[in-house]
Scaffold this active site. Structure first.
Site, short mmCIF file in Angstrom:
data_model
loop_
_atom_site.label_atom_id
_atom_site.label_comp_id
_atom_site.label_asym_id
_atom_site.label_seq_id
_atom_site.Cartn_x
_atom_site.Cartn_y
_atom_site.Cartn_z
N MET A 167 0.59 -1.20 -0.05
CA MET A 167 -0.15 -0.07 0.02
C MET A 167 0.81 1.39 0.13
O MET A 167 0.31 2.45 0.23
CB MET A 167 -0.94 -0.12 1.16
CG MET A 167 -1.89 -1.19 1.00
SD MET A 167 -3.59 -0.85 2.15
CE MET A 167 -2.83 -0.71 3.57
N ASP A 208 11.85 -0.47 4.96
CA ASP A 208 13.01 -1.55 4.58
C ASP A 208 12.40 -2.75 4.45
O ASP A 208 12.76 -3.74 4.06
CB ASP A 208 14.28 -1.37 5.43
CG ASP A 208 15.11 -0.38 5.28
OD1 ASP A 208 14.94 0.09 4.26
OD2 ASP A 208 16.13 -0.17 6.16
N HIS A 234 9.33 -3.44 3.28
CA HIS A 234 8.99 -3.78 1.76
C HIS A 234 10.20 -3.96 0.87
O HIS A 234 10.29 -4.91 -0.01
CB HIS A 234 8.11 -2.51 1.42
CG HIS A 234 6.99 -2.04 1.97
ND1 HIS A 234 6.93 -0.99 2.69
CD2 HIS A 234 5.78 -2.52 2.06
CE1 HIS A 234 5.62 -0.86 3.22
NE2 HIS A 234 5.02 -1.73 2.80
N MET A 267 8.97 -2.71 11.75
CA MET A 267 8.85 -1.47 10.45
C MET A 267 7.31 -1.62 10.06
O MET A 267 6.81 -2.55 10.01
CB MET A 267 9.76 -1.79 9.45
CG MET A 267 11.22 -1.41 9.90
SD MET A 267 12.33 -0.91 8.50
CE MET A 267 13.74 -0.82 9.38
N TYR A 283 4.27 3.94 0.87
CA TYR A 283 4.92 4.51 1.95
C TYR A 283 5.93 3.52 2.42
O TYR A 283 5.98 3.22 3.39
CB TYR A 283 4.02 4.95 3.12
CG TYR A 283 4.66 6.07 3.77
CD1 TYR A 283 4.42 7.38 3.01
CD2 TYR A 283 5.47 5.95 4.88
CE1 TYR A 283 5.12 8.38 3.74
CE2 TYR A 283 5.95 7.02 5.66
CZ TYR A 283 5.83 8.31 4.80
OH TYR A 283 6.39 9.59 5.57
O1 PAF Z 1 -0.30 -5.96 3.62
C1 PAF Z 1 -0.44 -4.90 2.89
O2 PAF Z 1 0.15 -3.84 2.70
C2 PAF Z 1 -1.91 -4.90 2.08
O3 PAF Z 1 -2.93 -5.58 3.06
C3 PAF Z 1 -1.94 -5.62 0.70
C4 PAF Z 1 -1.56 -6.82 1.11
C5 PAF Z 1 -1.09 -4.75 -0.09
C6 PAF Z 1 -3.20 -5.68 0.14
O4 PAF Z 1 -3.86 -4.57 0.21
#
Ligand code: PAF
Length: 287
Positions: free
Chosen positions: A30, A35, A37, A184, A32
């Protein structure tokens, strides 16, 4: 890196990228980005030839009084982070592209969506399962990567993939923490300096239980009590539960299977979640 906003363009770009039998790894987010991600991106790059990241703040997984309208967003920064990390395709659709007028079909997850966050965020995992299955259909990845911090989300997604026969491998990547232990999260951004310090009670509590577990403690009640000593200092503890890592049902004492110690707590008005897996060979749990 190509930044793409429509499903049609995404499909044609991915089918080109797949040429020559290349594998596709997918990291849904989603935005923003932090680290945590980027660790998912790295895991994808280790395993797959082409990495696709999506950024979409999914309205259907937020409740009416939750933080959808203020959820942190910084697309230019996210785009640069993805570019610098070597992401091949960044998919950033708008809400109309994902939920066009007349959209009416949802994926309803079962029992795994009921306890823990599910009991405090009704409809949340229905929104997650729906958007993840839509994104899976759009990207058609070979492998998809999720962070262990969202332990219940990982369980719901694995179950959905299995129940709906989706030909996608799900990889759970361990939680990335700040050097002082805080997991995080994009929502850490909401914390003031003083709240940020107090938020450490969550990871401290979980780590205290891990230490007891490593000393040989296998009684669920005692492990929970150990964690609770620290977690009692948060503004509002929503839940602290020790659950079977596969079924998410309350763990039985003495622990004989992998269990997850999961917490959700408010620091000021910010809701944070975290978990640790107490590993015992005998179940699959999170990887
Ligand atoms: O974990 C997240 O950021 C969200 O729940 C996802 C998996 C991108 C679904 O919107």
């Amino acid at each position: 890196m190509q930044t793409i906003t429509t499903v049609a363009k995404l499909r044609s770009t991915i089918s080109e990228a797949r040429s020559g039998g290349k594998s596709v790894g997918f990291v849904p987010t989603m935005g923003y980005l932090h680290d945590g991600h980027l660790a998912l991106v790295q895991a994808s790059q280790m395993q797959c030839d082409v990495t696709v990241v999506s950024i979409f703040v999914n309205p259907t997984q937020f409740g009416p009084n939750e933080d959808l309208s203020v959820y942190p967003r910084d697309f230019p920064r996210d785009e640069k982070l993805c570019h610098d990390a070597g992401v091949a395709i960044l998919f950033a659709p708008d809400a109309q592209e994902v939920y066009p007028p007349g959209f009416h079909t949802f994926v309803e997850p079962g029992e795994l969506a009921k306890p823990l966050c599910g009991s405090f965020r009704p409809g949340h995992f229905r929104g997650v399962a729906t958007v993840v299955s839509k994104l899976f259909n759009m990207v058609q990845p070979d492998v998809a990567f999720f962070g262990q911090k969202d332990f219940q989300q990982c369980a719901v997604v694995r179950r959905m993939v299995s129940d709906l026969n989706l030909p996608i491998e799900i990889v759970t990547v361990p939680t990335i923490r700040e050097s002082d232990g805080l997991a995080m999260s994009s929502r850490n951004r909401y914390l003031s300096e003083e709240e940020r310090r107090r938020a450490l009670a969550i990871s401290r509590g979980l780590f205290a239980a891990v230490a007891e577990f490593q000393e040989g403690e296998r009684n669920a009640r005692k492990l929970l009590a150990m964690a609770k000593q620290h977690l009692d200092t948060v503004d509002r503890l929503q839940y602290l539960e020790l659950v079977d890592a596969d079924t998410l049902e309350p763990a039985q004492s003495p622990l004989g299977r992998p269990a997850a110690l999961c917490a959700a707590a408010y620091i000021g008005s910010t809701r944070l979640i975290d978990n640790v897996v107490l590993g015992i060979s005998g179940g699959c749990g999170a990887e």
